[in-house]
Design an enzyme around this catalytic site. Structure first.
Site, PDB file in Angstrom:
ATOM      1  N   HIS A  78       0.835  -1.202   0.000  1.00 30.23           N
ATOM      2  CA  HIS A  78       0.000   0.000   0.000  1.00 30.23           C
ATOM      3  C   HIS A  78       0.872   1.254   0.000  1.00 30.23           C
ATOM      4  O   HIS A  78       0.621   2.202  -0.753  1.00 30.23           O
ATOM      5  CB  HIS A  78      -0.929  -0.036   1.228  1.00 30.23           C
ATOM      6  CG  HIS A  78      -1.754   1.184   1.446  1.00 30.23           C
ATOM      7  ND1 HIS A  78      -3.115   1.236   1.188  1.00 30.23           N
ATOM      8  CD2 HIS A  78      -1.439   2.415   1.913  1.00 30.23           C
ATOM      9  CE1 HIS A  78      -3.584   2.428   1.483  1.00 30.23           C
ATOM     10  NE2 HIS A  78      -2.581   3.173   1.933  1.00 30.23           N
ATOM     11  N   GLU A  79       1.899   1.245   0.832  1.00 27.65           N
ATOM     12  CA  GLU A  79       2.759   2.437   0.916  1.00 27.65           C
ATOM     13  C   GLU A  79       3.570   2.622  -0.368  1.00 27.65           C
ATOM     14  O   GLU A  79       3.722   3.744  -0.860  1.00 27.65           O
ATOM     15  CB  GLU A  79       3.687   2.338   2.133  1.00 27.65           C
ATOM     16  CG  GLU A  79       2.971   2.267   3.465  1.00 27.65           C
ATOM     17  CD  GLU A  79       1.918   3.347   3.648  1.00 27.65           C
ATOM     18  OE1 GLU A  79       2.019   4.422   3.037  1.00 27.65           O
ATOM     19  OE2 GLU A  79       0.945   3.091   4.391  1.00 27.65           O
ATOM     20  N   TYR A 138      -4.901  14.564  -2.230  1.00 22.58           N
ATOM     21  CA  TYR A 138      -5.183  13.778  -1.031  1.00 22.58           C
ATOM     22  C   TYR A 138      -6.321  14.428  -0.249  1.00 22.58           C
ATOM     23  O   TYR A 138      -6.180  14.804   0.917  1.00 22.58           O
ATOM     24  CB  TYR A 138      -3.925  13.684  -0.179  1.00 22.58           C
ATOM     25  CG  TYR A 138      -3.833  12.430   0.653  1.00 22.58           C
ATOM     26  CD1 TYR A 138      -3.698  11.186   0.048  1.00 22.58           C
ATOM     27  CD2 TYR A 138      -3.878  12.487   2.029  1.00 22.58           C
ATOM     28  CE1 TYR A 138      -3.608  10.035   0.805  1.00 22.58           C
ATOM     29  CE2 TYR A 138      -3.786  11.346   2.800  1.00 22.58           C
ATOM     30  CZ  TYR A 138      -3.651  10.117   2.181  1.00 22.58           C
ATOM     31  OH  TYR A 138      -3.558   8.972   2.936  1.00 22.58           O
ATOM     32  N   HIS A 190      -9.646   7.755   4.022  1.00 16.55           N
ATOM     33  CA  HIS A 190      -9.566   6.351   4.424  1.00 16.55           C
ATOM     34  C   HIS A 190     -10.948   5.792   4.752  1.00 16.55           C
ATOM     35  O   HIS A 190     -11.061   4.629   5.150  1.00 16.55           O
ATOM     36  CB  HIS A 190      -8.663   6.190   5.650  1.00 16.55           C
ATOM     37  CG  HIS A 190      -7.234   6.536   5.421  1.00 16.55           C
ATOM     38  ND1 HIS A 190      -6.752   7.814   5.600  1.00 16.55           N
ATOM     39  CD2 HIS A 190      -6.188   5.790   5.003  1.00 16.55           C
ATOM     40  CE1 HIS A 190      -5.455   7.827   5.323  1.00 16.55           C
ATOM     41  NE2 HIS A 190      -5.086   6.626   4.945  1.00 16.55           N
TER      42      HIS A 190
END
Lengths: 114, 348
Positions: free
Chosen positions: B169-170, B184, B271
């Protein structure tokens, strides 16, 4: 000026009434771990209010609106204040990357969270 | 697919790479690599065979430029910290460092072998990871240059290298930064998070050689200690069901646009609302069946690389791009991807 080169986001803290500090960001949003620290400035002793405002001013210098990208954690500070023109109260907020946050801000967030 | 460059291999392949190709390449590449590995004799013969047989393969052979370095912050916060394992080094015995090394490799293998991508920037950028960041640090992140992993507090969280999909994911955040540069914030941010989850899940599934129906579709399984009632950080198949615990609270992810969460927290719920496109991918991938990284993953990757994907794209804009790329993959793919987005209410 803040770290991002923008003017300080803070209003005249003499007019501030409430402060809310949250630590946000990270790889997930976990509501149980996202508790905020609320500070009623009006109810603070003069010395406490002065200390808190000093922390806010130091922290605001590190304001960075993009600091949460890539799952990085950050502190979000919201300040409710009464404009001097007598209009309704307003809220300003700013963000500081966790790694840039002054230790005093972290301590303020950790004090008596609820 | 139209926006994906298709380079061709003109290089010498080392045996370790042939071995990996024999296990993880496309059907054609696997056959070539297995044949090459069967050939005994001097190494030059192996190399000649590899060059001859893989000359038309996707850019899989760029794997020779994989460069990992894992560092330790030694519980401080200086980055990248002390180098503990460079590319090709033997395992260190430090579990977190070795997991980071292995899982960065597994993630790189997904992008390199399945999609022909040469590292994060598609130009051989070294993969740098730092473990033991901070004290009891409950997070992992991409800082624009490298990946960083905390040890967890041991009470709620285990170490953040424990889950391959978290490491992937990172790394995927780095790929997204280099491609679409999705903002973001709001829906674009939730897309950013979702696409990172998608490639996180695909890296794990490929590493485990799982088909879509065999996969758990969880992000971060194993990250929580038994002290909390939590399966994972997120569920792509059933957003909102990953945890329900007195300490953590209840998983807030929606699975449908009608439940989209409007909030100022979490950069506008990046998220949180990522559950919606996550489930769209899960539905599409399971409708297609087989290995999710091969067709569904390829479509998502091509949509991510499509120049029409704007940094402020919303779910519907990304959905339309996936449909465009699915159409190029065939009618079954188009139907499956449409089903995914319609199931979550992004497209009608």
């Amino acid at each position: 000026m803040s770290a991002s080169g923008r003017p300080s986001p803070l209003p005249d803290l003499g007019q501030a009434s409430l402060v809310r500090i949250t630590r946000e960001g990270g790889i997930a949003y976990l509501p149980g771990l996202a508790r905020a620290r609320h500070i009623d400035l009006a109810a603070c002793a003069i010395e406490d209010r002065a200390r808190i405002c000093q922390v806010l001013q130091r922290s605001a210098a590190f304001d960075d609106p993009r600091c949460g990208e890539g799952d990085r954690r950050y502190f979000r500070v919201e300040v409710v204040y009464q404009p001097t023109d007598g209009s309704d109260s307003r809220t300003v907020d700013f963000r500081i990357a966790e790694e840039d946050a002054p230790e005093a801000l972290r301590q303020l967030w950790e004090e008596d969270r609820g | 697919m139209p926006t994906t460059p298709r380079g061709h291999v003109r290089t010498v392949l080392p045996p370790y790479l042939l071995d990996r190709l024999a296990r993880h390449g496309s059907d054609h590449v696997r056959a070539c690599a297995q044949a090459t590995l069967r050939a005994d004799g001097d190494p030059n013969e192996v190399r000649r065979a590899a060059r001859a047989r893989l000359v038309q393969a996707p850019r899989t052979a760029a794997a020779v430029s994989l460069r990992r370095s894992v560092h330790s912050a030694d519980n401080g916060t200086s980055l990248p910290g002390r180098l503990v394992r460079a590319e090709g080094d033997a395992p260190t015995g430090d579990v977190a460092a070795d997991e980071a090394y292995d899982y960065l490799g597994a993630t790189d293998a997904l992008f390199r072998d399945a999609y022909g991508r040469n590292a994060i920037d598609d130009a051989g950028m070294p993969l740098v990871g730092t473990v033991h960041y901070g004290r009891n640090y409950d997070n992992a992140f991409w800082n624009g240059q490298q990946m960083v992993f905390g040890d967890g507090d041991g009470e709620i969280f285990n170490r953040f290298t424990i889950a391959l999909d978290i490491v992937a994911h990172e790394l995927a955040h780095g790929v997204i930064d280099r491609e679409a540069g999705l903002a973001y914030q709001g829906q674009a941010g939730a897309l950013n998070e979702s696409i990172s989850d998608v490639f996180g899940a695909l890296a794990k599934q490929r590493h485990l050689d799982q088909t879509a129906d065999q996969a758990d579709w969880l992000i971060g399984a194993g990250l929580f200690t038994p002290a909390v009632q939590a399966r994972a950080l997120r569920s792509m198949s059933a957003p909102g069901t990953a945890y329900d615990d007195p300490v953590l609270g209840k998983d807030p992810q929606p699975a449908h646009m009608r439940d989209f969460v409007i909030t100022e927290a979490d950069n506008g719920g990046v998220h949180i609302n990522s559950g919606i496109p996550n489930r769209a991918f899960y539905v599409a991938a399971t409708a297609l069946g087989g290995h999710a990284w091969e067709v569904a993953g390829r479509i998502w990757y091509d949509a991510l690389r499509d120049a029409r994907l704007a940094p402020d794209a919303d779910f519907a804009a990304f959905a339309r791009l996936t449909l465009a790329h699915a159409a190029a993959a065939g009618e079954d793919a188009l139907q499956a991807v449409r089903q995914g987005w319609e199931t979550v209410g992004v497209l009608q």
